[in-house]
Motif scaffolding. Sequence first.
Motif, short mmCIF file in Angstrom:
data_model
loop_
_atom_site.label_atom_id
_atom_site.label_comp_id
_atom_site.label_asym_id
_atom_site.label_seq_id
_atom_site.Cartn_x
_atom_site.Cartn_y
_atom_site.Cartn_z
N ASP A 27 -1.33 14.59 10.67
CA ASP A 27 -1.80 14.62 12.06
C ASP A 27 -2.41 13.30 12.49
O ASP A 27 -2.91 12.51 11.67
N ALA A 28 -2.42 13.08 13.79
CA ALA A 28 -3.20 12.01 14.41
C ALA A 28 -3.88 12.59 15.65
O ALA A 28 -3.40 13.56 16.24
N VAL A 69 -6.46 9.23 12.28
CA VAL A 69 -5.23 9.58 11.58
C VAL A 69 -5.56 10.36 10.31
O VAL A 69 -6.61 10.16 9.70
N GLY A 70 -4.64 11.27 9.95
CA GLY A 70 -4.77 11.99 8.70
C GLY A 70 -4.41 11.10 7.52
O GLY A 70 -3.80 10.03 7.68
N SER A 71 -4.74 11.56 6.35
CA SER A 71 -4.55 10.74 5.14
C SER A 71 -3.09 10.46 4.83
O SER A 71 -2.76 9.50 4.12
N GLY A 72 -2.17 11.29 5.37
CA GLY A 72 -0.76 11.10 5.09
C GLY A 72 -0.02 10.26 6.10
O GLY A 72 1.17 9.98 5.93
N VAL A 73 -0.68 9.83 7.17
CA VAL A 73 0.00 9.03 8.21
C VAL A 73 0.17 7.60 7.70
O VAL A 73 -0.79 6.95 7.28
N GLN A 74 1.42 7.11 7.74
CA GLN A 74 1.74 5.79 7.19
C GLN A 74 2.18 4.78 8.24
O GLN A 74 2.01 3.58 8.06
N LYS A 75 2.74 5.26 9.37
CA LYS A 75 3.33 4.35 10.35
C LYS A 75 2.36 3.94 11.45
O LYS A 75 2.66 3.01 12.21
N SER A 77 -1.84 3.39 12.96
CA SER A 77 -3.24 3.11 12.64
C SER A 77 -4.10 3.34 13.88
O SER A 77 -3.59 3.35 15.02
N VAL A 78 -5.39 3.48 13.67
CA VAL A 78 -6.32 3.59 14.79
C VAL A 78 -6.19 2.36 15.68
O VAL A 78 -6.11 1.22 15.20
N GLY A 79 -6.10 2.60 16.98
CA GLY A 79 -5.93 1.51 17.95
C GLY A 79 -4.52 1.33 18.45
O GLY A 79 -4.30 0.63 19.44
N ASP A 80 -3.53 1.94 17.79
CA ASP A 80 -2.14 1.82 18.24
C ASP A 80 -1.95 2.50 19.59
O ASP A 80 -2.43 3.62 19.81
N ARG A 81 -1.25 1.82 20.50
CA ARG A 81 -0.85 2.42 21.77
C ARG A 81 0.48 3.12 21.55
O ARG A 81 1.45 2.50 21.12
N VAL A 82 0.53 4.42 21.81
CA VAL A 82 1.72 5.19 21.49
C VAL A 82 2.15 6.07 22.66
O VAL A 82 1.33 6.51 23.48
N VAL A 83 3.45 6.30 22.70
CA VAL A 83 4.01 7.35 23.53
C VAL A 83 4.49 8.43 22.56
O VAL A 83 4.99 8.11 21.48
N VAL A 84 4.32 9.69 22.94
CA VAL A 84 4.58 10.79 22.02
C VAL A 84 5.67 11.69 22.60
O VAL A 84 5.61 12.09 23.77
N VAL A 150 6.51 10.97 12.84
CA VAL A 150 7.83 11.34 13.36
C VAL A 150 7.85 11.32 14.89
O VAL A 150 8.82 10.86 15.50
N GLY A 151 6.79 11.81 15.52
CA GLY A 151 6.83 12.03 16.96
C GLY A 151 6.10 11.03 17.82
O GLY A 151 6.26 11.04 19.04
N ALA A 152 5.29 10.14 17.23
CA ALA A 152 4.58 9.12 18.00
C ALA A 152 5.26 7.76 17.81
O ALA A 152 5.68 7.41 16.70
#
Length: 397
Positions: A27-28, A69-75, A77-84, A150-152
Motif C-alpha cells: 500500500d501507499a 509507503v508500505g514496506s513492500g513498495v519498491q517503485k 517513495s515519499v514525495g513522488d507526484r503520481v497519477v493513479v 502496479v497502479g500508481a
Amino acid sequence: MKALVWNGINELGVEQVPDPQILNSGDAIVKVKLSSVCGSDLHLLGGYIPAMRAGDVLGHEFLGEIVEVGSGVQKHSVGDRVVVCSFIACGECWYCKKGLYSCCDNGNTNPAITEALWGFAPGGCFGYSHAMGGNAGSHAEYIRIPYADVGAFSVPEGLSDETALFASDAAPTGWTGADVGGVQPGDVVAVWGCGGVGQMAARAAMLLGAERVIAIDRYPERMSMTERFIGCETLDYTKQDIQGELREMTGGRGPDVCIEAVGMEAHSDSPSFAYDWIKQQAFLQTDRPTALREAIYACRKGGSIFALGVFAGAVDKFPMGALMNKGCTLRGAQQHGHGYIPMILERMAAGEIKTDHLMTHPMSLDDGARGYDMFKNKIDGCVRSVFTLDGHSNGHS
C-alpha cells in the motif's frame, strides 16, 4: 480528514472521516491534489448502483503526492507526484498477465455481489460502491492505494497537474475503447458522447490511425470543445439524422468502429427514450441502452461496436438480430489503464493528448455537492468539476 461522501440518492455532504492507514505491505498513502468527477459517478448519485452505503467516499480520478509507503513498495517513495489508475489490479494474476487489468482476480476484495450479478467479479475501483470492493474514493484529503507499484504512476517533470490528472481515468478509458474496439489505420470511427471519456476515445482513435472520427452529442459547448481540442467532426442528434449522416459519410457502409461512451443513463429524442426511462424508473430494467442500440444499428456489416459507457445489469429491446446478422463484433470493458497510462503520460508530455480543457470548473472540495449538481445538470457548460486540494488555485494553471 475531510471527504465528500454519499449519504443517499442525490444526497452528498462534506464530512470528517477516518484517515486512511497502510493495511498491506504494497500500500501507499497519497495526499490528493486534484480529484475529478466522472460521468459514471452520476449512476451512484442517482441510486442506479444499489451497493452504496451512507458515508461512502466518492471519487476515482485523481492525482497527488505519496506521503507514506508500505514496506513492500519498491517503485515509489515519499514525495513522488503520481497519477493513479481508477481501477485496482494486482499485476500478478492470470488476467493482469494478459493485460486485462480491470478483470483482475484480486483487486476486488468484495467479489460476491458481482459474481452473483455477472458470473465473475471484475477488479476493484476507487469510490465505486461495495460491488467494486468498497474502496474509499479520492474526493478526500488522503487516499490509500493498494498495489501501489502496479497502479500508481510517476508524473513526468514539466507536465502540469491539470493535464496529468486525466491520465487516471478519462484518457485510459477512452484508449481502451479505441484499442480493444479494434480501431485500425484508415478506419472511420463514430463515438457516441462528447464528455471527457468520449473525447478521449475520439482522440485515441485518431492517434491509432483512424482516417475519420465523428463524435455525436447534443450539447453545443461540448461539441465545440471536441472540435477545437480533439480535432474531429461532430454531429448533433437533436438536429441531424445520425443513421443517415453516418451512412452518407461512409459511402453507404457505416462506420468501421462504433464506440458507445454514454452508458446506462443515455438520452435520446427518439420514442425509445421514453420507453427506456419509464422502465428504468419503475425498476423493470436497470439500464437505458439507447446509444448502444444506435451504435449497433449504425455499424457497418462486419464492423466492431465497443460498449465503453458503464452498464450495471439488464437492458431491454437489445438488437441481437442486427448484431448477429450483420456479422458485427460487440465488446466492452472497464479501462485496462495500467497498460496504457505510461504511454499516455508520454503523449501528454509531447502535446499529442490534450486534457486540461476538460477541467472546466475547478473548485474547493467544500463545494463538492455544488460541483456534482453543476456536472449532472450541465450548468454553465460544465464538462468536469475538479476538486482542488493542497493549495491549488480555483483556476487553470
